[in-house]
Write a protein that holds these residues in place. Structure first.
Motif, mmCIF file in Angstrom:
data_model
loop_
_atom_site.group_PDB
_atom_site.id
_atom_site.type_symbol
_atom_site.label_atom_id
_atom_site.label_comp_id
_atom_site.label_asym_id
_atom_site.label_seq_id
_atom_site.Cartn_x
_atom_site.Cartn_y
_atom_site.Cartn_z
ATOM 1 N N THR A 262 0.844 -1.194 0.000
ATOM 2 C CA THR A 262 0.000 0.000 0.000
ATOM 3 C C THR A 262 0.885 1.253 0.000
ATOM 4 O O THR A 262 1.915 1.298 0.678
ATOM 5 N N GLN A 263 0.454 2.255 -0.749
ATOM 6 C CA GLN A 263 1.267 3.456 -0.921
ATOM 7 C C GLN A 263 1.528 4.180 0.383
ATOM 8 O O GLN A 263 2.644 4.626 0.655
ATOM 9 N N ASP A 264 0.504 4.307 1.235
ATOM 10 C CA ASP A 264 0.687 5.088 2.466
ATOM 11 C C ASP A 264 1.672 4.420 3.418
ATOM 12 O O ASP A 264 2.526 5.088 4.015
ATOM 13 N N GLN A 342 -2.783 7.351 -3.568
ATOM 14 C CA GLN A 342 -3.221 6.294 -2.666
ATOM 15 C C GLN A 342 -3.639 5.048 -3.435
ATOM 16 O O GLN A 342 -4.038 5.101 -4.583
#
Length: 377
Positions: A262-264, A342
């Motif tokens: 996941t990007q975050d 995101q």
């Protein structure tokens, strides 16, 4: 020249053209801004000989005319005035402007516009219309990857390829490559390729602001200049001559390891590791463990005599028999993770010494290639 305009409008106009005012120059008059009347409006123009910006603001024109005034002095004075109408009048001896606002009055010496370099005009060429949001998104995804040093001037620009109803922007600095593909508002009459300075694209994104209309690019037949039209603003930029690398050949055809995170979480762990990477040659190490949906991606950095950081994020890994190992420059990794947005990020690698590819899962609109850093594992 005699006119009146609102202080707020003049202040905004000066802030728009100020970015093209020359700072260090052998031609002092390019530190000025040109004020001229144009079809019932006040036109402000500036140029640093590489880029020119013009904008139009509402004004009540009593007498036509034009003059060039030092930009810094004029801007600082106008910004100091109350939010009222300003009465502007050209004076002849010495040549300059008289400005009156409420109980404030001043005069600023200027120069005749004949002494100012002509603002370039682009009257013909191939035209492309791009949705403003799509353009700003494309610029944000590639402009940071352009080179900032002039050792290879063509790499300080962004390569634009326009064909049919599709455009591609690519930027590279020798260590990373960013490629974004988007749609035009309408198909172009003929294919077009040019390299525009990254600084000019950054200004276009800034100037576009909250406008809703399409941005119009017009490139001269000689491909020496481009005119970009926005709402009440025109920017003319010199184009960069030279051969830009064939970025399609720099995109890896295959990979041995594919990591999805996941990007975050990936960005947060990268920023934490970057604290120690600053004193450790800017190196961040990435290493995968496990396989399938229960895998992990380790993000670590170390600095001699200071300490080290190690974090992990959940990952889905598709790979061969060996775990993935690769090291990147911390800033390069943070830059691309900031713009991917995101959702899930895909990292594709072949070996610790081969480039890594980062992109959003399920979206091939944007591809970012980063050269690895060589480390002892």
């Amino acid at each position: 020249m005699r006119l009146s305009c609102l202080k707020d409008n003049l202040s905004k106009g000066l802030s728009i053209v100020s970015r093209a005012v020359a700072t260090r120059t052998t031609l002092p008059i390019t530190q000025n801004v040109v004020l001229s009347t144009d079809q019932g409006r006040l036109k402000l123009s500036s140029t640093n000989l590489e880029m020119a910006i013009s904008t139009w603001i509402g004004a009540e024109i009593q007498e036509e005319g034009s003059i060039t005034i030092p930009a810094r002095i004029l801007t600082e004075f106008v910004n100091s005035l109350p939010d009222e109408a300003i009465e502007i009048e050209q004076i002849d001896a010495p040549l300059g402007l008289s400005l009156k606002c409420k109980r404030s009055q001043t005069s600023i010496n200027g120069n005749p516009t004949e002494d100012f370099p002509p603002i370039p005009s682009v009257d013909s060429g191939v035209q492309a219309n791009i949705n403003v949001d799509e353009l700003k998104k494309a610029i944000a995804h590639v402009v940071f990857a352009a080179a900032t040093e002039d050792s290879r001037p063509v790499l300080t620009g962004v390569k634009c390829d326009i064909s049919g109803d599709t455009f591609t922007m690519a930027a590279a600095d020798g260590f990373r490559l960013a490629v974004y593909t988007g749609k035009l508002s309408s198909a172009v009459e003929e294919d077009l390729q040019f390299v525009i300075p990254a600084k000019a694209l950054s200004e276009i994104s800034r100037l576009a602001g909250a406008q809703n209309e399409d941005v119009i690019f017009t490139v001269t037949p000689s491909k020496s200049q481009a005119l970009i039209k926005l709402e009440n603003i025109e920017l003319v930029s010199q184009l960069i001559q030279g051969s830009f690398p064939d970025y399609n050949q720099l995109l890896p055809d295959n990979y041995d390891n594919k990591v999805i995170v996941t990007q975050d979480q990936f960005l947060a762990a990268t920023k934490t590791a970057a604290i120690f990477a600053r004193d450790g040659s800017g190196i961040i190490r990435l290493q995968s463990t496990g396989s399938g949906d229960g895998a992990r991606l380790m993000i670590s950095s170390r600095a001699e005599e200071i300490g080290e950081s190690e974090g992990e994020v959940d990952a889905t890994i598709e790979s061969g028999s060996n775990d993935m190992k690769i090291a990147f420059n911390a800033r390069y990794l943070s830059d691309v993770l900031d713009v991917i947005g995101q959702g899930n990020v895909v990292l594709e690698t072949t070996s610790p010494s081969s480039p890594g590819v980062l992109k959003a899962e399920g979206n091939d609109q944007y591809i970012h290639v980063v050269m690895p850093m060589f480390v002892q594992w």
